[in-house]
Scaffold this motif. Structure first.
Motif, PDB file in Angstrom:
ATOM      1  N   PHE A  67       0.852  -1.187   0.000  1.00 59.54           N
ATOM      2  CA  PHE A  67       0.000   0.000   0.000  1.00 59.54           C
ATOM      3  C   PHE A  67       0.891   1.240   0.000  1.00 59.54           C
ATOM      4  O   PHE A  67       1.757   1.376   0.879  1.00 59.54           O
ATOM      5  CB  PHE A  67      -0.892   0.042   1.249  1.00 59.54           C
ATOM      6  CG  PHE A  67      -1.830  -1.123   1.395  1.00 59.54           C
ATOM      7  CD1 PHE A  67      -3.115  -1.066   0.876  1.00 59.54           C
ATOM      8  CD2 PHE A  67      -1.426  -2.275   2.061  1.00 59.54           C
ATOM      9  CE1 PHE A  67      -3.991  -2.132   1.029  1.00 59.54           C
ATOM     10  CE2 PHE A  67      -2.295  -3.346   2.222  1.00 59.54           C
ATOM     11  CZ  PHE A  67      -3.578  -3.274   1.699  1.00 59.54           C
ATOM     12  N   ILE A  68       0.691   2.128  -0.964  1.00 58.88           N
ATOM     13  CA  ILE A  68       1.393   3.413  -0.953  1.00 58.88           C
ATOM     14  C   ILE A  68       0.509   4.384  -0.188  1.00 58.88           C
ATOM     15  O   ILE A  68      -0.581   4.738  -0.625  1.00 58.88           O
ATOM     16  CB  ILE A  68       1.662   3.912  -2.381  1.00 58.88           C
ATOM     17  CG1 ILE A  68       2.556   2.913  -3.123  1.00 58.88           C
ATOM     18  CG2 ILE A  68       2.327   5.297  -2.341  1.00 58.88           C
ATOM     19  CD1 ILE A  68       2.759   3.245  -4.588  1.00 58.88           C
ATOM     20  N   SER A  69       0.981   4.800   0.975  1.00 62.83           N
ATOM     21  CA  SER A  69       0.141   5.510   1.938  1.00 62.83           C
ATOM     22  C   SER A  69       0.837   6.757   2.461  1.00 62.83           C
ATOM     23  O   SER A  69       2.071   6.809   2.543  1.00 62.83           O
ATOM     24  CB  SER A  69      -0.195   4.575   3.113  1.00 62.83           C
ATOM     25  OG  SER A  69      -0.727   5.278   4.210  1.00 62.83           O
ATOM     26  N   ASN A  70       0.024   7.740   2.858  1.00 60.35           N
ATOM     27  CA  ASN A  70       0.559   8.918   3.536  1.00 60.35           C
ATOM     28  C   ASN A  70       0.738   8.603   5.027  1.00 60.35           C
ATOM     29  O   ASN A  70       0.409   9.422   5.896  1.00 60.35           O
ATOM     30  CB  ASN A  70      -0.390  10.111   3.344  1.00 60.35           C
ATOM     31  CG  ASN A  70       0.337  11.441   3.389  1.00 60.35           C
ATOM     32  OD1 ASN A  70       1.432  11.536   3.924  1.00 60.35           O
ATOM     33  ND2 ASN A  70      -0.274  12.475   2.843  1.00 60.35           N
ATOM     34  N   PHE A  71       1.247   7.439   5.300  1.00 55.97           N
ATOM     35  CA  PHE A  71       1.515   6.973   6.674  1.00 55.97           C
ATOM     36  C   PHE A  71       2.783   7.645   7.180  1.00 55.97           C
ATOM     37  O   PHE A  71       3.807   7.645   6.510  1.00 55.97           O
ATOM     38  CB  PHE A  71       1.690   5.450   6.664  1.00 55.97           C
ATOM     39  CG  PHE A  71       2.072   4.859   7.988  1.00 55.97           C
ATOM     40  CD1 PHE A  71       1.104   4.602   8.950  1.00 55.97           C
ATOM     41  CD2 PHE A  71       3.394   4.545   8.280  1.00 55.97           C
ATOM     42  CE1 PHE A  71       1.446   4.041  10.166  1.00 55.97           C
ATOM     43  CE2 PHE A  71       3.748   3.988   9.495  1.00 55.97           C
ATOM     44  CZ  PHE A  71       2.772   3.739  10.445  1.00 55.97           C
ATOM     45  N   ARG A  72       2.701   8.237   8.392  1.00 54.19           N
ATOM     46  CA  ARG A  72       3.854   8.924   8.969  1.00 54.19           C
ATOM     47  C   ARG A  72       4.192   8.430  10.374  1.00 54.19           C
ATOM     48  O   ARG A  72       4.951   9.076  11.087  1.00 54.19           O
ATOM     49  CB  ARG A  72       3.593  10.441   8.995  1.00 54.19           C
ATOM     50  CG  ARG A  72       3.482  11.064   7.596  1.00 54.19           C
ATOM     51  CD  ARG A  72       4.795  10.983   6.847  1.00 54.19           C
ATOM     52  NE  ARG A  72       4.709  11.520   5.500  1.00 54.19           N
ATOM     53  CZ  ARG A  72       4.520  10.802   4.404  1.00 54.19           C
ATOM     54  NH1 ARG A  72       4.368   9.487   4.508  1.00 54.19           N
ATOM     55  NH2 ARG A  72       4.484  11.347   3.216  1.00 54.19           N
ATOM     56  N   GLY A  73       3.605   7.320  10.762  1.00 58.66           N
ATOM     57  CA  GLY A  73       3.973   6.712  12.037  1.00 58.66           C
ATOM     58  C   GLY A  73       3.292   7.281  13.248  1.00 58.66           C
ATOM     59  O   GLY A  73       3.696   6.979  14.379  1.00 58.66           O
ATOM     60  N   TYR A  74       2.245   8.118  13.078  1.00 59.75           N
ATOM     61  CA  TYR A  74       1.516   8.631  14.233  1.00 59.75           C
ATOM     62  C   TYR A  74       0.714   7.516  14.891  1.00 59.75           C
ATOM     63  O   TYR A  74       0.292   6.558  14.236  1.00 59.75           O
ATOM     64  CB  TYR A  74       0.592   9.780  13.816  1.00 59.75           C
ATOM     65  CG  TYR A  74       1.335  11.033  13.398  1.00 59.75           C
ATOM     66  CD1 TYR A  74       1.898  11.883  14.354  1.00 59.75           C
ATOM     67  CD2 TYR A  74       1.483  11.359  12.059  1.00 59.75           C
ATOM     68  CE1 TYR A  74       2.576  13.025  13.974  1.00 59.75           C
ATOM     69  CE2 TYR A  74       2.172  12.496  11.665  1.00 59.75           C
ATOM     70  CZ  TYR A  74       2.715  13.327  12.633  1.00 59.75           C
ATOM     71  OH  TYR A  74       3.411  14.461  12.257  1.00 59.75           O
ATOM     72  N   GLU A  75       0.488   7.668  16.190  1.00 62.49           N
ATOM     73  CA  GLU A  75      -0.200   6.609  16.925  1.00 62.49           C
ATOM     74  C   GLU A  75      -1.598   6.361  16.392  1.00 62.49           C
ATOM     75  O   GLU A  75      -2.065   5.229  16.344  1.00 62.49           O
ATOM     76  CB  GLU A  75      -0.245   6.945  18.425  1.00 62.49           C
ATOM     77  CG  GLU A  75       1.100   6.796  19.130  1.00 62.49           C
ATOM     78  CD  GLU A  75       1.701   5.403  18.977  1.00 62.49           C
ATOM     79  OE1 GLU A  75       0.944   4.415  19.121  1.00 62.49           O
ATOM     80  OE2 GLU A  75       2.910   5.292  18.704  1.00 62.49           O
ATOM     81  N   PHE A  76      -2.313   7.443  15.994  1.00 58.13           N
ATOM     82  CA  PHE A  76      -3.664   7.231  15.472  1.00 58.13           C
ATOM     83  C   PHE A  76      -3.626   6.448  14.159  1.00 58.13           C
ATOM     84  O   PHE A  76      -4.554   5.693  13.852  1.00 58.13           O
ATOM     85  CB  PHE A  76      -4.427   8.556  15.320  1.00 58.13           C
ATOM     86  CG  PHE A  76      -3.889   9.514  14.282  1.00 58.13           C
ATOM     87  CD1 PHE A  76      -4.220   9.367  12.944  1.00 58.13           C
ATOM     88  CD2 PHE A  76      -3.099  10.589  14.657  1.00 58.13           C
ATOM     89  CE1 PHE A  76      -3.752  10.262  11.990  1.00 58.13           C
ATOM     90  CE2 PHE A  76      -2.635  11.492  13.711  1.00 58.13           C
ATOM     91  CZ  PHE A  76      -2.949  11.331  12.370  1.00 58.13           C
ATOM     92  N   GLN A  77      -2.549   6.599  13.380  1.00 62.28           N
ATOM     93  CA  GLN A  77      -2.420   5.827  12.151  1.00 62.28           C
ATOM     94  C   GLN A  77      -2.124   4.360  12.463  1.00 62.28           C
ATOM     95  O   GLN A  77      -2.738   3.450  11.887  1.00 62.28           O
ATOM     96  CB  GLN A  77      -1.313   6.417  11.279  1.00 62.28           C
ATOM     97  CG  GLN A  77      -1.623   7.813  10.748  1.00 62.28           C
ATOM     98  CD  GLN A  77      -0.475   8.398   9.951  1.00 62.28           C
ATOM     99  OE1 GLN A  77       0.693   8.259  10.313  1.00 62.28           O
ATOM    100  NE2 GLN A  77      -0.798   9.086   8.869  1.00 62.28           N
TER     101      GLN A  77
END
Length: 474
Positions: free
Chosen positions: A263-273
């Motif tokens: 998955f190409i995602s705007n994931f940045r490692g925040y806890e909610f993510q």
């Protein structure tokens, strides 16, 4: 990467805050800051010194550009003898892949886009034939004025099916998940961007100027297998955009039954993510972070599509998905929070200057003062589901209104310069009674091209409006 050199961030604003968080996730640490603003030299940020760029030394420092002025700063560092991608870096080039971070710098260059297409024939899987959305309820405005945002539709109501589009040998680029066919023609209908302009949600889409403004020139990586794109523009940093724009894309991909390799995602490692991906059984090992600094050519590109994504409207299936996912019968329990005020205590901007006076009034009516930054998603869902009355300034924490019971009362406080209506829309979908209070802007200067100025302005709440609600509507 570091060896014995110090890591210095070039910039001290909000971009620096986000970049330092990224550096920490890479298991490194920032040693200091530099900035062209002479008034900051000699001061400290987060306990670390801010000094003049003239003190930078290529033998002692690695620079990470943490500013919107990347091109200008890069030219300045070039003149000081620093080397791009070696002694100075871009935060956008840190790619999260295979559950770790790597810096992208040696791939070929992304090909120049050749055209923009309105649409394209693709293999498609329909998930929902047509999206339902309940009519907006009539808002109760706590002053005597009439505001266009709450009278006229802000744009045409989007309609059409929710589907999965499948393209062969296609490309994707950027945090918005911009889609190109195998001839590098941008497909406008699949390349969406949410923009806020003058307080009104505007479903404009990318145009040619995006490609002219890319800095640095993006790199290209090739990926085999079924590669899905879930990225939406602001979901990497904002709870609302993640929960209502990107997370539902994961959901309909799983619903399609297609086996996805990455998955190409705007994931940045925040806890909610992390928490939300775990809730729908998506592994971090399967995530590749998106960026405007690199793009991908794929063997098979899988694109979840909904006409709602860049409109500011929220359809009922998104609300149903979030409620079923986070209002879990094993975690849902009654709590003591019946009347709550949501403070932005941990936020850096859009605060209420007379909040102490507001809180003093609210405590007389048994309101609890809560900062949603102190709770995980399940706890936030539980708090909002148990609440009977909620008051708060416009902000991502109000996304949790989706978890409320019908007839809950929500009072949203606005800066008159910035009045987007997505939480009114969500409240309408779940049966929440919606009220709004328009505060006083403390700074009326703005430029419509500098949208972050509108987003960040503090306000003074109209205490008479709040008192009116407490005495007439509770």
């Amino acid at each position: 990467m570091k060896n014995d050199k110090q890591i210095i961030l070039f910039g001290t604003g909000s971009s620096a805050q986000a970049t330092e968080a990224l550096v920490n996730r890479v298991n490194l640490k920032v040693d200091g800051y530099t900035d062209n603003n002479q008034q900051l030299w000699g001061q400290y940020k987060n306990g670390k010194p801010i000094f003049s760029p003239s003190n930078l030394n290529i033998h002692h420092h690695i620079i990470i550009i943490a500013s919107m002025y990347k091109k200008e700063i890069a030219e300045q560092l070039d003149k000081l003898g620093f080397i791009e991608h070696q002694s100075y870096l871009y935060p956008e080039n840190f790619m999260f892949i295979n559950n770790k971070y790597t810096y992208v710098k040696e791939e070929p260059i992304f090909p120049k886009p050749t055209n923009i297409l309105e649409n394209i024939d693709t293999q498609a899987i329909t998930i929902y034939d047509n999206q339902e959305m309940l009519q907006y309820s009539k808002p109760i405005i706590l002053d005597s004025k009439r505001y266009p945002n709450f009278i006229f539709p802000q744009q045409d109501h989007p309609n059409g099916e929710v589907s999965i589009q499948i393209l062969k040998d296609a490309y994707t680029l950027g945090n918005s998940g911009i889609i190109f066919d195998n001839q590098v023609q941008m497909i406008r209908s699949l390349s969406t961007l949410s923009m806020v302009n003058m307080g009104i949600w505007d479903g404009r889409r990318w145009d040619e100027t995006f490609f002219e403004n890319l800095v640095p020139t993006p790199f290209l990586m090739k990926l085999n297998g079924n590669i899905a794109v879930t990225s939406t523009r602001w979901s990497g940093v904002n709870y609302y955009h993640w929960m209502f724009e990107e997370l539902p894309r994961f959901y309909i991909l799983k619903k399609s039954g297609i086996r996805i390799n990455k998955f190409i995602s705007n994931f940045r490692g925040y806890e909610f993510q992390k928490c939300s991906l775990e809730a729908i059984n998506i592994k971090q090992d399967d995530i590749i972070s998106s960026s405007d600094s690199y793009g991908f050519q794929t063997e098979t590109l899988v694109v979840p599509y909904s006409p709602y994504y860049d409109s500011g409207y929220v359809s009922t299936w998104v609300c149903d998905f979030l409620r079923k996912t986070f209002l879990d019968k094993f975690t849902l329990k009654e709590n003591k929070y019946k009347r709550i005020y949501i403070t932005r205590g941990s936020a850096r901007y859009r605060k209420i200057h007379n909040e102490e006076a507001l809180i003093e009034i609210l405590k007389k009516y048994d309101f609890k003062i809560l900062d949603m930054g102190n709770f995980n998603i399940y706890e936030q869902a539980n708090i909002f589901n148990s609440a009977e009355v909620i008051i708060g300034i416009h902000g991502a924490a109000l996304s949790n209104v989706v978890f409320c019971k019908p007839q809950t009362k929500l009072v949203e406080i606005f800066n008159p310069l910035y009045m987007p209506t997505m939480y009114w829309g969500i409240a309408s979908q779940v049966g929440v009674e919606y009220y709004c209070s328009i505060g006083k802007s403390l700074d009326t200067h703005f430029n419509e091209t500098e949208i972050e100025i509108l987003l960040s302005k503090d306000i003074e709440v109209d205490l008479e409006q709040i008192q009116k609600f407490l005495t007439e509507y509770l």
